[in-house]
Design an enzyme around this catalytic site. Sequence first.
Site, mmCIF file in Angstrom:
data_model
loop_
_atom_site.group_PDB
_atom_site.id
_atom_site.type_symbol
_atom_site.label_atom_id
_atom_site.label_comp_id
_atom_site.label_asym_id
_atom_site.label_seq_id
_atom_site.Cartn_x
_atom_site.Cartn_y
_atom_site.Cartn_z
ATOM 1 C CG ASP A 23 -7.481 -4.635 -52.296
ATOM 2 O OD1 ASP A 23 -7.162 -3.814 -51.422
ATOM 3 O OD2 ASP A 23 -8.632 -5.077 -52.416
ATOM 4 C CG ASN A 71 -7.503 5.138 -52.799
ATOM 5 O OD1 ASN A 71 -6.805 4.647 -53.668
ATOM 6 N ND2 ASN A 71 -8.398 4.408 -52.133
HETATM 7 C C1 FPP Z 1 -4.945 -0.952 -51.680
HETATM 8 O O1 FPP Z 1 -4.717 -1.653 -50.478
HETATM 9 C C2 FPP Z 1 -3.766 -0.160 -52.017
HETATM 10 C C3 FPP Z 1 -3.760 1.199 -52.189
HETATM 11 C C4 FPP Z 1 -4.975 2.015 -52.046
HETATM 12 C C5 FPP Z 1 -2.509 1.938 -52.460
HETATM 13 C C6 FPP Z 1 -1.517 1.286 -53.383
HETATM 14 C C7 FPP Z 1 -0.297 2.102 -53.402
HETATM 15 C C8 FPP Z 1 0.976 1.645 -53.397
HETATM 16 C C9 FPP Z 1 1.328 0.215 -53.467
HETATM 17 C C10 FPP Z 1 2.123 2.625 -53.290
HETATM 18 C C11 FPP Z 1 2.268 3.573 -54.418
HETATM 19 C C12 FPP Z 1 2.484 2.885 -55.701
HETATM 20 C C13 FPP Z 1 3.592 2.938 -56.452
HETATM 21 C C14 FPP Z 1 3.614 2.178 -57.730
HETATM 22 C C15 FPP Z 1 4.785 3.685 -56.061
HETATM 23 P P1 FPP Z 1 -5.545 -1.264 -49.166
HETATM 24 O O2 FPP Z 1 -4.827 -0.189 -48.453
HETATM 25 O O3 FPP Z 1 -6.956 -0.912 -49.555
HETATM 26 O O4 FPP Z 1 -5.491 -2.599 -48.375
HETATM 27 P P2 FPP Z 1 -6.619 -3.195 -47.412
HETATM 28 O O5 FPP Z 1 -7.795 -3.516 -48.286
HETATM 29 O O6 FPP Z 1 -5.970 -4.412 -46.862
HETATM 30 O O7 FPP Z 1 -6.913 -2.149 -46.383
#
Ligand code: FPP
Length: 243
Positions: A23, A71
């Site tokens: 996150d 998502n």
């Molecule tokens: C949460 O942070 C993260 C996600 C919803 C996506 C995670 C995906 C990756 C790291 C890339 C794909 C993974 C791999 C292993 C190739 P957020 O976007 O909710 O952050 P925020 O809370 O700061 O908005």
Amino acid sequence: MEQQGISLPAQEFLPRHVGIIMDGNGRWAQKQGLPRSAGHKKGAEVFEQIVKDCDEIGIKVVTAYAFSTENWKRPQAEVEAIMNLLRSYLKRLDAMQKKDNGRIRFLGDKTPLDADLRRMMEEVEAASANNSGIEINIAVNYGGRAELVRAAQTLARQAMAGEIVPGDITEEMLSDRLYTHGQPDPDLIIRPSGEERLSNFLVWQSAYAEFVFMDVLWPDFNKEHLAEALWEYARRNRRFGGV
Ligand code: FPP
């Protein structure tokens, strides 16, 4: 135990299975005036490194939450950026499973994903199915409740077919019908970025997990943060409801 100058708990105090809710990618990007996708890109690189660190440390299973069933509500460009990161990571995962003997599993429903992505995911799962190294689970279009519904449907179908008796269904039978079948439950779940919730991640499997919430944003997470979480885990006295 010490690795690259980083002190770690002794092997017997380490978790076997670590779950990670990656996150804070969006906030990390925003802080630097970059698009959210830049945060996911850095987040994917960090995940790749953390898997290597976990392997070196001797952790047996790592599960990361890459994309939840919720998502899809994000802007289309962001969804596409995450799927493309997965595409490029899949190529490296294939090389990695050949070289380091890792076993890769995707948790979640692949049906709505693009056909090419789905095929690559299935290929890397099949190619690594008999590997004996670290198990890497990547949750994509995953939700803990959806996973439980799917297991319930499988059990109901088997009961209708007369293969099992409803009153004889056990916890183990349900566990065996989850994406994580055959793996130990997560002992430790790490959530960086300051949020303190499970967000539908490994709902059944985390019944006895220790949670470590950390203030760092995922793209800034490194081996020292991992060591900090492992020390916190080692300090906790796990009683599983006993005394
Ligand atoms: C949460 O942070 C993260 C996600 C919803 C996506 C995670 C995906 C990756 C790291 C890339 C794909 C993974 C791999 C292993 C190739 P957020 O976007 O909710 O952050 P925020 O809370 O700061 O908005």
